[in-house]
Design a protein around this motif. Sequence first.
Motif, PDB file in Angstrom:
ATOM      1  N   ALA A  84      37.839  60.702  42.690  1.00 19.44           N
ATOM      2  CA  ALA A  84      38.962  59.874  43.157  1.00 19.44           C
ATOM      3  C   ALA A  84      40.085  59.892  42.125  1.00 19.44           C
ATOM      4  CB  ALA A  84      38.494  58.441  43.380  1.00 19.44           C
ATOM      5  N   ARG A  85      41.302  60.106  42.602  1.00 17.99           N
ATOM      6  CA  ARG A  85      42.460  60.091  41.697  1.00 17.99           C
ATOM      7  C   ARG A  85      43.351  58.883  41.965  1.00 17.99           C
ATOM      8  NH1 ARG A  85      45.857  63.838  40.218  1.00 17.99           N
ATOM      9  NH2 ARG A  85      45.439  63.030  38.151  1.00 17.99           N
ATOM     10  N   THR A  86      43.152  58.223  43.115  1.00 20.52           N
ATOM     11  CA  THR A  86      43.839  56.961  43.387  1.00 20.52           C
ATOM     12  C   THR A  86      42.771  55.915  43.698  1.00 20.52           C
ATOM     13  OG1 THR A  86      44.100  57.406  45.756  1.00 20.52           O
ATOM     14  CG2 THR A  86      45.878  58.155  44.318  1.00 20.52           C
ATOM     15  N   LEU A  87      42.983  54.719  43.171  1.00 20.73           N
ATOM     16  CA  LEU A  87      41.925  53.718  43.210  1.00 20.73           C
ATOM     17  C   LEU A  87      42.521  52.331  43.436  1.00 20.73           C
ATOM     18  CD1 LEU A  87      38.853  53.229  42.582  1.00 20.73           C
ATOM     19  CD2 LEU A  87      39.504  53.007  40.187  1.00 20.73           C
ATOM     20  N   GLY A  88      41.914  51.558  44.329  1.00 22.41           N
ATOM     21  CA  GLY A  88      42.288  50.154  44.539  1.00 22.41           C
ATOM     22  C   GLY A  88      41.154  49.261  44.053  1.00 22.41           C
ATOM     23  N   ILE A  89      41.490  48.249  43.259  1.00 20.53           N
ATOM     24  CA  ILE A  89      40.467  47.375  42.669  1.00 20.53           C
ATOM     25  C   ILE A  89      40.821  45.918  42.960  1.00 20.53           C
ATOM     26  CG2 ILE A  89      39.138  46.863  40.587  1.00 20.53           C
ATOM     27  CD1 ILE A  89      40.277  49.292  39.238  1.00 20.53           C
ATOM     28  N   PRO A  90      39.893  45.139  43.522  1.00 20.14           N
ATOM     29  CA  PRO A  90      40.179  43.718  43.742  1.00 20.14           C
ATOM     30  C   PRO A  90      39.984  42.931  42.441  1.00 20.14           C
ATOM     31  CG  PRO A  90      37.952  44.165  44.441  1.00 20.14           C
ATOM     32  CD  PRO A  90      38.507  45.488  43.930  1.00 20.14           C
ATOM     33  N   ALA A  91      40.301  41.657  42.489  1.00 20.09           N
ATOM     34  CA  ALA A  91      40.175  40.780  41.310  1.00 20.09           C
ATOM     35  C   ALA A  91      38.719  40.345  41.175  1.00 20.09           C
ATOM     36  CB  ALA A  91      41.108  39.589  41.450  1.00 20.09           C
ATOM     37  N   ILE A  92      37.914  41.238  40.586  1.00 20.89           N
ATOM     38  CA  ILE A  92      36.457  41.051  40.473  1.00 20.89           C
ATOM     39  C   ILE A  92      36.131  39.700  39.818  1.00 20.89           C
ATOM     40  CG2 ILE A  92      34.360  42.006  39.394  1.00 20.89           C
ATOM     41  CD1 ILE A  92      35.967  44.741  39.332  1.00 20.89           C
ATOM     42  N   SER A  93      35.171  39.003  40.382  1.00 22.30           N
ATOM     43  CA  SER A  93      34.624  37.728  39.868  1.00 22.30           C
ATOM     44  C   SER A  93      35.519  36.508  40.066  1.00 22.30           C
ATOM     45  CB  SER A  93      34.253  37.811  38.371  1.00 22.30           C
ATOM     46  OG  SER A  93      33.036  38.479  38.186  1.00 22.30           O
ATOM     47  N   THR A  94      36.745  36.688  40.578  1.00 18.10           N
ATOM     48  CA  THR A  94      37.665  35.538  40.613  1.00 18.10           C
ATOM     49  C   THR A  94      37.560  34.693  41.880  1.00 18.10           C
ATOM     50  OG1 THR A  94      39.509  36.728  41.631  1.00 18.10           O
ATOM     51  CG2 THR A  94      39.344  36.810  39.222  1.00 18.10           C
ATOM     52  N   GLY A  95      36.654  35.074  42.793  1.00 22.66           N
ATOM     53  CA  GLY A  95      36.473  34.286  44.014  1.00 22.66           C
ATOM     54  C   GLY A  95      35.249  33.403  43.878  1.00 22.66           C
ATOM     55  N   ILE A  96      34.214  33.752  44.620  1.00 19.73           N
ATOM     56  CA  ILE A  96      32.976  32.978  44.641  1.00 19.73           C
ATOM     57  C   ILE A  96      32.386  32.849  43.225  1.00 19.73           C
ATOM     58  CG2 ILE A  96      30.606  32.972  45.571  1.00 19.73           C
ATOM     59  CD1 ILE A  96      31.925  34.704  47.955  1.00 19.73           C
ATOM     60  N   TYR A  97      32.559  33.857  42.363  1.00 20.32           N
ATOM     61  CA  TYR A  97      31.962  33.846  41.026  1.00 20.32           C
ATOM     62  C   TYR A  97      32.767  33.022  40.019  1.00 20.32           C
ATOM     63  CZ  TYR A  97      28.289  37.192  42.298  1.00 20.32           C
ATOM     64  OH  TYR A  97      27.193  37.805  42.857  1.00 20.32           O
ATOM     65  N   GLY A  98      33.950  32.526  40.409  1.00 20.15           N
ATOM     66  CA  GLY A  98      34.619  31.466  39.652  1.00 20.15           C
ATOM     67  C   GLY A  98      35.309  31.819  38.345  1.00 20.15           C
TER      68      GLY A  98
ATOM     69  N   CYS B  29      32.405  46.092  34.106  1.00 21.25           N
ATOM     70  CA  CYS B  29      32.610  46.378  35.542  1.00 21.25           C
ATOM     71  C   CYS B  29      33.782  47.341  35.734  1.00 21.25           C
ATOM     72  CB  CYS B  29      32.937  45.104  36.306  1.00 21.25           C
ATOM     73  SG  CYS B  29      31.557  44.000  36.556  1.00 21.25           S
ATOM     74  N   TYR B  30      34.878  47.079  35.048  1.00 15.58           N
ATOM     75  CA  TYR B  30      36.055  47.942  35.203  1.00 15.58           C
ATOM     76  C   TYR B  30      35.782  49.336  34.641  1.00 15.58           C
ATOM     77  CZ  TYR B  30      38.797  44.144  37.107  1.00 15.58           C
ATOM     78  OH  TYR B  30      39.256  43.153  37.943  1.00 15.58           O
ATOM     79  N   ARG B  31      35.190  49.413  33.441  1.00 12.59           N
ATOM     80  CA  ARG B  31      34.898  50.731  32.851  1.00 12.59           C
ATOM     81  C   ARG B  31      33.939  51.518  33.738  1.00 12.59           C
ATOM     82  NH1 ARG B  31      34.837  47.769  27.849  1.00 12.59           N
ATOM     83  NH2 ARG B  31      32.611  47.457  28.124  1.00 12.59           N
ATOM     84  N   GLU B  32      32.870  50.874  34.180  1.00  8.33           N
ATOM     85  CA  GLU B  32      31.876  51.571  35.023  1.00  8.33           C
ATOM     86  C   GLU B  32      32.490  52.006  36.354  1.00  8.33           C
ATOM     87  OE1 GLU B  32      28.036  51.299  35.568  1.00  8.33           O
ATOM     88  OE2 GLU B  32      27.759  51.519  33.421  1.00  8.33           O
ATOM     89  N   SER B  33      33.342  51.157  36.917  1.00  8.62           N
ATOM     90  CA  SER B  33      33.978  51.513  38.193  1.00  8.62           C
ATOM     91  C   SER B  33      34.878  52.734  38.016  1.00  8.62           C
ATOM     92  CB  SER B  33      34.795  50.338  38.721  1.00  8.62           C
ATOM     93  OG  SER B  33      33.941  49.265  39.046  1.00  8.62           O
ATOM     94  N   LEU B  34      35.606  52.776  36.913  1.00  7.05           N
ATOM     95  CA  LEU B  34      36.480  53.931  36.670  1.00  7.05           C
ATOM     96  C   LEU B  34      35.639  55.184  36.409  1.00  7.05           C
ATOM     97  CD1 LEU B  34      39.194  52.141  34.489  1.00  7.05           C
ATOM     98  CD2 LEU B  34      39.424  52.844  36.863  1.00  7.05           C
ATOM     99  N   ASP B  35      34.529  55.043  35.704  1.00  9.78           N
ATOM    100  CA  ASP B  35      33.621  56.191  35.498  1.00  9.78           C
ATOM    101  C   ASP B  35      33.104  56.721  36.832  1.00  9.78           C
ATOM    102  OD1 ASP B  35      33.585  56.558  32.703  1.00  9.78           O
ATOM    103  OD2 ASP B  35      32.053  55.016  32.419  1.00  9.78           O
ATOM    104  N   ARG B  36      32.626  55.830  37.705  1.00 12.38           N
ATOM    105  CA  ARG B  36      32.114  56.265  39.015  1.00 12.38           C
ATOM    106  C   ARG B  36      33.242  56.920  39.828  1.00 12.38           C
ATOM    107  NH1 ARG B  36      28.400  53.961  36.785  1.00 12.38           N
ATOM    108  NH2 ARG B  36      28.698  55.860  35.602  1.00 12.38           N
ATOM    109  N   ALA B  37      34.436  56.351  39.748  1.00  6.83           N
ATOM    110  CA  ALA B  37      35.556  56.909  40.508  1.00  6.83           C
ATOM    111  C   ALA B  37      35.852  58.341  40.060  1.00  6.83           C
ATOM    112  CB  ALA B  37      36.786  56.026  40.346  1.00  6.83           C
ATOM    113  N   ILE B  38      35.815  58.579  38.761  1.00  6.69           N
ATOM    114  CA  ILE B  38      36.022  59.947  38.260  1.00  6.69           C
ATOM    115  C   ILE B  38      34.907  60.855  38.781  1.00  6.69           C
ATOM    116  CG2 ILE B  38      35.974  61.391  36.175  1.00  6.69           C
ATOM    117  CD1 ILE B  38      37.458  59.105  34.726  1.00  6.69           C
ATOM    118  N   GLU B  39      33.668  60.367  38.756  1.00 11.06           N
ATOM    119  CA  GLU B  39      32.524  61.184  39.200  1.00 11.06           C
ATOM    120  C   GLU B  39      32.660  61.615  40.660  1.00 11.06           C
ATOM    121  OE1 GLU B  39      29.563  58.866  36.133  1.00 11.06           O
ATOM    122  OE2 GLU B  39      29.141  58.720  38.275  1.00 11.06           O
ATOM    123  N   VAL B  40      33.227  60.749  41.517  1.00 13.05           N
ATOM    124  CA  VAL B  40      33.366  61.125  42.934  1.00 13.05           C
ATOM    125  C   VAL B  40      34.696  61.846  43.200  1.00 13.05           C
ATOM    126  CG1 VAL B  40      31.840  59.291  43.749  1.00 13.05           C
ATOM    127  CG2 VAL B  40      34.321  58.887  43.722  1.00 13.05           C
TER     128      VAL B  40
END
Length: 174
Positions: free
Chosen positions: A112-126, A99-110
Amino acid sequence: MHIGGTSIEAVKGDIVTMEFDAIVNAANSSLLGGGGVDGAIHRAAGPDLVHECRLLGGCKTGQAKATKGYRLPAKHIIHTVGPVWRGGENGEAELLASCYRESLDRAIEVGARTLGIPAISTGIYGYPLDKAAKVAVDTIAIFVRDRPGAFKHIALVCFDAKALTAFNAALEAV
Ligand code: ADP
């Protein structure tokens, strides 16, 4: 932490208000909105977001897809689907790292040079916070080391003090 010209830090706050070029959404595989940060992003971005999301045909766990940011301060949203925690022996760590690698790849593609990322999977996904923070920080550190200059700033956006403590501990351990 600074690696290859990128500053990486943990910050506390609501990701929908933050002025990054792009923010990451911890989405579900339908990409049509849900609870937690996903719901907050859809509410703040407005109804045009779900119209664009419908065209994307969903997203598999560990992958990421980009849309525009609509009413958000961020110009782009990178939607990624984290793994549901099932005890840790079902490929969760590898999927979360993806998830992190793919998100950074997509961010480069669009562009983006500054990026905010939440704590993926740590809420509802446990996913346990300390384990998730380590995967996040280690994966981002390796990614930016291999692509010096791609990003100026990456913020790990924590919604509460507990998450902030976990991410700061992971950053200190790198
Ligand atoms: P998942 O289904 O991937 O677990 P959640 O949205 O339930 O996604 O939770 C992911 C993380 O996002 C949790 O740590 C939660 O506290 C956090 N979160 C929820 N709302 C926001 C928000 N507005 N900004 C930043 N983080 C948020």
